[in-house]
Scaffold this active site. Structure first.
Site, PDB file in Angstrom:
ATOM      1  N   SER A 143       0.813  -1.223   0.000  1.00 30.56           N
ATOM      2  CA  SER A 143       0.000   0.000   0.000  1.00 30.56           C
ATOM      3  C   SER A 143       0.842   1.267   0.000  1.00 30.56           C
ATOM      4  O   SER A 143       0.341   2.344  -0.282  1.00 30.56           O
ATOM      5  CB  SER A 143      -0.931   0.012   1.209  1.00 30.56           C
ATOM      6  N   THR A 170      12.194  -6.017  11.970  1.00 28.62           N
ATOM      7  CA  THR A 170      11.707  -7.242  12.603  1.00 28.62           C
ATOM      8  C   THR A 170      11.756  -8.444  11.671  1.00 28.62           C
ATOM      9  O   THR A 170      11.489  -9.563  12.097  1.00 28.62           O
ATOM     10  CB  THR A 170      10.269  -7.055  13.118  1.00 28.62           C
ATOM     11  N   HIS A 224      14.389  -2.599   0.657  1.00 25.67           N
ATOM     12  CA  HIS A 224      14.022  -1.603   1.673  1.00 25.67           C
ATOM     13  C   HIS A 224      15.243  -0.764   2.059  1.00 25.67           C
ATOM     14  O   HIS A 224      15.145   0.464   2.148  1.00 25.67           O
ATOM     15  CB  HIS A 224      13.449  -2.286   2.925  1.00 25.67           C
ATOM     16  N   GLU A 249      18.518  -4.938  13.889  1.00 29.78           N
ATOM     17  CA  GLU A 249      17.729  -6.131  13.547  1.00 29.78           C
ATOM     18  C   GLU A 249      17.258  -6.780  14.832  1.00 29.78           C
ATOM     19  O   GLU A 249      18.064  -7.221  15.648  1.00 29.78           O
ATOM     20  CB  GLU A 249      18.567  -7.098  12.715  1.00 29.78           C
TER      21      GLU A 249
END
Length: 168
Positions: free
Chosen positions: A13, A35, A50, A62
């Site tokens: 989205s 995550t 990303h 992380e």
């Protein structure tokens, strides 16, 4: 106290991009609390995309399970982006941990934050009812988790087709 923002929406989205923009507009060191678990090639590719999109200037932490600890350790460093609560919940459930006390601990931790936190989460309950019990349990848990975090948040945005809608 820290300003808490929940950015939610469906898959693809634009919610992560929106959350990154929100954090990038804030002063200070930008901390990305990831995550996701890089357990397979496809997930490693997603993580790389990303990171490339964010570019330089982010510190990545992380933390697939101890989100409360990651927030505590990073508070005061600058704005934080948690991406995402959906993978965190899946990690908890896969590890056989009871997600409800973990969610309560997260909400309590958010109330203690001194710096801003933007959290990303999927809205998974808008489709058909899943056919199996595990998928239904996950869908329900995600909805309840989102409700709890939204209640604790100062702002909530719902992203549709890349466009943010202010909910709270």
């Amino acid at each position: 106290m820290g300003h808490i923002v929940l950015v939610t929406g469906g898959a693809r989205s634009g919610k992560s991009t929106r959350a990154e923009a929100r954090v990038s507009a804030l002063p200070g060191e930008r901390v990305y609390i990831a995550t996701a678990r890089p357990d397979d090639a496809e997930m490693r590719e997603r993580i790389a995309r990303h990171a490339a999109r964010r570019g330089a200037g982010w510190v990545t932490v992380e933390e697939p399970l101890d989100l409360v600890g990651a927030l505590a350790r990073s508070d005061g460093r600058g704005p934080r982006l948690v991406d995402c609560l959906t993978l965190w919940l899946a990690n908890l459930m896969f590890a056989g941990r009871d997600w409800e006390p973990e969610a309560a601990a997260l909400v309590a931790a958010l109330a203690r934050q001194q710096g801003p936190v933007v959290l990303v989460s999927n809205e998974v309950g808008m489709g058909i009812v899943p056919e199996n019990a595990l998928a239904r349990a996950f869908r329900d848990a995600q909805g309840w988790l989102n409700q709890r975090v939204a209640e604790a948040a100062d702002e909530v945005e719902f992203v549709v087709s890349g466009l943010p809608l202010k909910v709270k």
